[in-house]
Design a protein around this motif. Sequence first.
Motif, PDB file in Angstrom:
ATOM      1  N   ALA A 156       0.855  -1.191   0.000  1.00 27.89           N
ATOM      2  CA  ALA A 156       0.000   0.000   0.000  1.00 27.89           C
ATOM      3  C   ALA A 156       0.889   1.239   0.000  1.00 27.89           C
ATOM      4  CB  ALA A 156      -0.908  -0.010   1.221  1.00 27.89           C
ATOM      5  N   THR A 157       0.667   2.131  -0.953  1.00 29.00           N
ATOM      6  CA  THR A 157       1.548   3.302  -1.116  1.00 29.00           C
ATOM      7  C   THR A 157       1.080   4.453  -0.226  1.00 29.00           C
ATOM      8  OG1 THR A 157       0.239   3.927  -3.051  1.00 29.00           O
ATOM      9  CG2 THR A 157       2.258   2.685  -3.448  1.00 29.00           C
ATOM     10  N   ASP A 158       1.150   4.238   1.094  1.00 31.88           N
ATOM     11  CA  ASP A 158       0.726   5.272   2.033  1.00 31.88           C
ATOM     12  C   ASP A 158       1.891   6.126   2.530  1.00 31.88           C
ATOM     13  OD1 ASP A 158       2.043   3.467   3.659  1.00 31.88           O
ATOM     14  OD2 ASP A 158       0.272   2.873   4.806  1.00 31.88           O
ATOM     15  N   ALA A 185       6.426   3.928   6.716  1.00 34.69           N
ATOM     16  CA  ALA A 185       7.319   2.773   6.819  1.00 34.69           C
ATOM     17  C   ALA A 185       6.939   1.983   8.063  1.00 34.69           C
ATOM     18  CB  ALA A 185       8.772   3.220   6.880  1.00 34.69           C
ATOM     19  N   GLY A 186       5.890   1.183   7.920  1.00 31.97           N
ATOM     20  CA  GLY A 186       5.433   0.339   9.010  1.00 31.97           C
ATOM     21  C   GLY A 186       6.098  -1.021   8.961  1.00 31.97           C
ATOM     22  N   GLN A 187       5.553  -1.979   9.703  1.00 32.14           N
ATOM     23  CA  GLN A 187       6.181  -3.288   9.816  1.00 32.14           C
ATOM     24  C   GLN A 187       6.308  -3.985   8.470  1.00 32.14           C
ATOM     25  OE1 GLN A 187       4.436  -5.879  12.736  1.00 32.14           O
ATOM     26  NE2 GLN A 187       5.496  -7.688  11.990  1.00 32.14           N
ATOM     27  N   GLY A 188       5.227  -3.966   7.652  1.00 37.37           N
ATOM     28  CA  GLY A 188       5.262  -4.642   6.360  1.00 37.37           C
ATOM     29  C   GLY A 188       6.294  -4.047   5.428  1.00 37.37           C
ATOM     30  N   THR A 189       6.342  -2.714   5.370  1.00 38.75           N
ATOM     31  CA  THR A 189       7.291  -2.041   4.481  1.00 38.75           C
ATOM     32  C   THR A 189       8.730  -2.282   4.925  1.00 38.75           C
ATOM     33  OG1 THR A 189       5.704  -0.332   3.835  1.00 38.75           O
ATOM     34  CG2 THR A 189       8.038   0.206   3.612  1.00 38.75           C
ATOM     35  N   ILE A 190       8.984  -2.187   6.225  1.00 34.38           N
ATOM     36  CA  ILE A 190      10.350  -2.367   6.711  1.00 34.38           C
ATOM     37  C   ILE A 190      10.792  -3.826   6.559  1.00 34.38           C
ATOM     38  CG2 ILE A 190      11.790  -2.319   8.791  1.00 34.38           C
ATOM     39  CD1 ILE A 190      10.380   0.228   9.610  1.00 34.38           C
TER      40      ILE A 190
END
Length: 534
Positions: free
Chosen positions: A253-255, A258-263
Amino acid sequence: MISGFRTRTVIVFTALFVSSASMASAEPRSSTAFQMAVAEFVPTGSGVAEFYRENGFAPVWVGETPEHVARRSRLIQALASTDMHGLPQGSYSVQTLIDKMQTARTTRDLGAVEIKLSKAFVEYARNLQSGVLRPSEIDDGLVRKVERVSAKDHLNGLVAAQDDTYFDQLAPQTTQYRALMKQKMALETLVNQGGWGPTVPVSKLEYGDTGPNVIKLRNRLVSMGYLRPTANPEFDGAMLIAVKAFQADHGLATDGVAGQGTITELNRSASERLKAVYVALERERWLPRERGERHILVNQADFSAKIVDDGLVTFETRTVIGKNTHDRRSPEFSDEMEHLVINPSWYVPRSIITKEYLPKLQSNPNAVGHIHITDRSGRQVNRAAVDFTQFNARNFPFAMRQPPSQSNALGLVKFMFPNKYNIYLHDTPQKNLFAREVRAFSHGCIRLADPFEFAYALLAKQEEDPKAFFHRILATGKETTVQLEEHVPVHLIYRTAYIGPKGEVQYRRDVYDRDRKIWEALQKAGVALPDVQG
């Protein structure tokens, strides 16, 4: 440096001198003696044996003409460079083959060398052209049938080419394969240089944040090429754009957060990404050579369906794929779309009837009342007259059908490429699922976010006004089959690494754990990441 490169260079250099002169010391041979020697070593009943029998046991490799010299030199070069394509070395040691050629002294020796080279060539050609692995042996969802050329046809093709150009035609000649090869080499260089540096602690970082974790995020994005080098310790606008770009390239999701999924995805190593590219190269070798000037490409790992015309994506939509359970994962295969059904009925699969609906009917005969229960003649059954408790999964005698409606499980249109797996593309009333990042919820079929537009694109080839044609039928409310005048190839694939239309590298999560299984199978077959030295 990448270890092995110098060894390969020496082998290839040596191979260039495995010429007629290097085997000139072999004792003179008559045609009959050589034929007998080849016949002695050729595998009985094999395609190689069939080729030599039909060609009078004439030499392909050990002859003294320039063509023979070029063939065996090119073969040695190819076998010494299998890792360029992510292939195993194979069952033949390159150095052993060279030694056999250089030490051949008798006609019998030459016959043995001839067959060893042919067997090595066929193994190499098959691996490069159609893959190292047999998909069905890896995972029961890999039902793809791989086109494999026979040993005889490979050898006939090599001889017919009159030179070594046949080797150039073996690998997939697709833009995707070439781009993956380029990415493979770039990642190998990157791994050799130490990768992308330190990882980022898992936390939540967003616009306006500062601190040591933001600096680590900045450095990681810089090393990955998403952010220009900067000394700014703040999560600023440039970093926000970089995070969104990374998310887009990884199916997130391009929000910009930098949350858990992105990191987690940011922290994946270059070696992990390289393994995904190796697997993607193998998967590309499994696909049909002729995919259709117009075809439909469904990438399950990307949750997308595309219509491709002459190599260009002309339509794309999001998808929902099968739930990640043993009996619901969407399979991978190729077929041809033949027709679409507007206002479809949903004929409930037997597995859903017995596993999900029968227990409900046994508790309450009026359960799932929106679905008709029918006998073998298609007549609706009076539920009140049936004791459902007397039936089980084996002897339940009825079918179930949901009539056309807005709430039909298939929505208002389905797209059919009849296959034994009962898989097709269709609309759905559950539109909210398309907003999810990971979209694995169906019983195995592929749900489309924009099914009407997908239909317009397909029908545009045969209808002057496809939208008006579609809605005229839709307005009747009647189940109607529309044949496609030209069938469209459909390829259900699964790619966690691929190259986008603008050359951008895309990575996706291995939602079905299939790529891990493929990589482990490739390792068992002898594929390995290049050894690196700091």
